[in-house]
Scaffold this active site. Structure first.
Site, PDB file in Angstrom:
ATOM      1  N   LYS A   1      49.718  22.466  25.410  1.00 59.44           N
ATOM      2  CA  LYS A   1      49.017  22.465  26.906  1.00 59.44           C
ATOM      3  C   LYS A   1      47.838  21.798  26.471  1.00 59.44           C
ATOM      4  O   LYS A   1      47.180  21.988  25.384  1.00 59.44           O
ATOM      5  CB  LYS A   1      49.063  24.156  27.174  1.00 59.44           C
ATOM      6  CG  LYS A   1      48.479  24.985  26.445  1.00 59.44           C
ATOM      7  CD  LYS A   1      46.764  24.898  26.391  1.00 59.44           C
ATOM      8  CE  LYS A   1      46.264  25.893  25.277  1.00 59.44           C
ATOM      9  NZ  LYS A   1      44.728  25.685  25.067  1.00 59.44           N
TER      10      LYS A   1
ATOM     11  N   ASP B   1      48.664  32.662  25.208  1.00 57.54           N
ATOM     12  CA  ASP B   1      49.129  31.472  25.817  1.00 57.54           C
ATOM     13  C   ASP B   1      50.722  31.388  25.663  1.00 57.54           C
ATOM     14  O   ASP B   1      51.070  30.187  26.220  1.00 57.54           O
ATOM     15  CB  ASP B   1      48.621  30.155  24.860  1.00 57.54           C
ATOM     16  CG  ASP B   1      47.118  30.065  24.770  1.00 57.54           C
ATOM     17  OD1 ASP B   1      46.608  30.680  26.021  1.00 57.54           O
ATOM     18  OD2 ASP B   1      46.521  29.214  24.178  1.00 57.54           O
TER      19      ASP B   1
HETATM   20  O1  C5P Z   1      46.225  35.918  22.112  1.00 57.55           O
HETATM   21  P1  C5P Z   1      45.927  35.040  20.890  1.00 57.55           P
HETATM   22  O2  C5P Z   1      46.451  35.885  19.641  1.00 57.55           O
HETATM   23  O3  C5P Z   1      46.400  33.736  20.871  1.00 57.55           O
HETATM   24  O4  C5P Z   1      44.301  34.882  20.486  1.00 57.55           O
HETATM   25  C1  C5P Z   1      43.844  34.422  19.524  1.00 57.55           C
HETATM   26  C2  C5P Z   1      42.281  34.856  19.323  1.00 57.55           C
HETATM   27  O5  C5P Z   1      41.640  34.055  20.126  1.00 57.55           O
HETATM   28  C3  C5P Z   1      41.958  36.062  19.629  1.00 57.55           C
HETATM   29  O6  C5P Z   1      42.321  37.139  18.532  1.00 57.55           O
HETATM   30  C4  C5P Z   1      40.579  36.366  20.178  1.00 57.55           C
HETATM   31  O7  C5P Z   1      39.713  36.301  18.956  1.00 57.55           O
HETATM   32  C5  C5P Z   1      40.554  35.124  20.948  1.00 57.55           C
HETATM   33  N1  C5P Z   1      40.589  35.168  22.083  1.00 57.55           N
HETATM   34  C6  C5P Z   1      39.742  35.641  23.025  1.00 57.55           C
HETATM   35  N2  C5P Z   1      39.978  35.867  24.380  1.00 57.55           N
HETATM   36  C7  C5P Z   1      41.150  35.144  24.990  1.00 57.55           C
HETATM   37  C8  C5P Z   1      41.863  34.769  24.118  1.00 57.55           C
HETATM   38  C9  C5P Z   1      42.135  34.557  22.869  1.00 57.55           C
HETATM   39  O8  C5P Z   1      38.709  36.067  22.416  1.00 57.55           O
HETATM   40  N3  C5P Z   1      41.204  35.422  26.292  1.00 57.55           N
END
Ligand code: C5P
Length: 309
Positions: free
Chosen positions: A13, A146
């Site tokens: 993406k 995501d």
């Molecule tokens: O959800 P995911 O594990 O992919 O996110 C990775 C990191 O990216 C999170 O631990 C956070 O630090 C950051 N993040 C964030 N806000 C979001 C998505 C991700 O701060 N909406």
């Protein structure tokens, strides 16, 4: 029929808009984002095995965790729990997951989340769980923000931490993109933390969807779309990886209709007028020596789909 393995193809993406709100108490940031799936795919094959395992080949394979922390394996375990809660059967043994990568690792294109989404869709098929796409997305959201979008594909507006999706009304035309892969990685949490530091002392407004962007998508208007692309993570990504500025400038000088860091970077993407222009841009970027490699891709691409099994 007895199925011995299932292969799922899943897209990368880009974010056409990524508006980041204040840091939430749970450590995430509230977002409004426009996800767009592009035709750069990983393939993920699952097969029944004595125990869970993962092997990774292709682009950046050495940097992908091959143990239980691997996002695809986390997705397998999350689905197993969800199936058991619904009284279903996820088999007695484990699953061998084989990932063939083309999406760059830690490149801002949600490659790890894509592999998790593919593993969900593949195991759903292998175990005949009968879960709906919405239920798969709910399981996926536990694994990463995501992941639901990689299940859905197309073009979609994401809210919350990116996991609450609504398909975007878009014209049926395809857009043509050039992707410039960087020599290096940018961990997503570091980029979000850098944004918070850059914003220290500021009142951060709640993010809002760009009307200009949505109108350009509905009209299939390339120049308007290029002008409306935006990413709040671009500034922190550039401060961590200043060489990306040269990459963006080189694409614009070569005639790109828009240029942006993809998600948390360091991949940069460029909007072309059409497929031919995309090839020209790719050649120019490659010749300028401002990135490790380039690829062309079209979007929107479909979400995680079974290709064999
Ligand atoms: O959800 P995911 O594990 O992919 O996110 C990775 C990191 O990216 C999170 O631990 C956070 O630090 C950051 N993040 C964030 N806000 C979001 C998505 C991700 O701060 N909406």
């Amino acid at each position: 029929m007895f199925v011995t393995s299932v292969t799922v193809r899943v897209p990368a993406k880009i974010n056409l808009q990524l508006a980041v709100g204040p840091l939430r108490r749970d450590g995430y940031h509230g977002l409004v984002t426009v996800f767009h799936a592009v035709s750069l795919f990983d393939d993920v094959t699952v097969a029944p095995a004595a125990a869970d395992s993962v092997t990774v080949t292709g682009e950046g394979a050495g940097s992908v965790p091959a143990g239980p922390d691997n996002l695809a394996l986390r997705a397998v375990r999350a689905l197993r729990v969800a199936v058991a809660e619904r009284g279903g059967d996820a088999g007695n043994g484990g699953v061998a997951v084989a990932i063939s990568k083309r999406i760059p690792v830690a490149g801002g294109m949600a490659g790890g989340s894509a592999d998790a989404a593919a593993a969900l869709v593949a195991c759903d098929e292998l175990w005949c769980t009968g879960l709906t796409q919405q239920e798969l997305c709910t399981v996926g959201a536990e694994v990463g923000s995501d992941v639901p979008f990689a299940v859905l594909g197309g073009t979609a507006v994401g809210r919350g931490r990116g996991e609450q999706l609504a398909p975007a009304l878009a014209s049926p035309v395809s857009f043509h993109w050039v992707l410039a892969f960087a020599d290096g990685h940018l961990p997503t949490p570091t980029v979000f933390r850098t944004l918070d530091k850059l914003r220290a002392g500021q009142q951060v407004p709640e993010p809002e969807l760009s009307n200009e962007l949505m109108a350009a998508l509905r009209a299939g208007a390339v120049d308007d779309l290029g002008a409306a692309l935006s990413n709040d993570l671009q500034e922190p990504a550039l401060s961590l990886f200043p060489a990306l500025r040269k990459t963006l400038d080189a694409g614009l000088e070569a005639g790109a209709r828009g240029a942006l860091v993809s998600g948390s970077g360091p991949t940069c993407y460029f909007l072309a007028r059409d497929a031919r222009h995309a090839t020209d841009l790719a050649v120019a970027l490659s010749g300028a020596g401002v990135c490790r490699s380039v690829a062309t891709a079209a979007g929107p691409a479909p979400g995680a789909s079974v290709v064999a099994g």
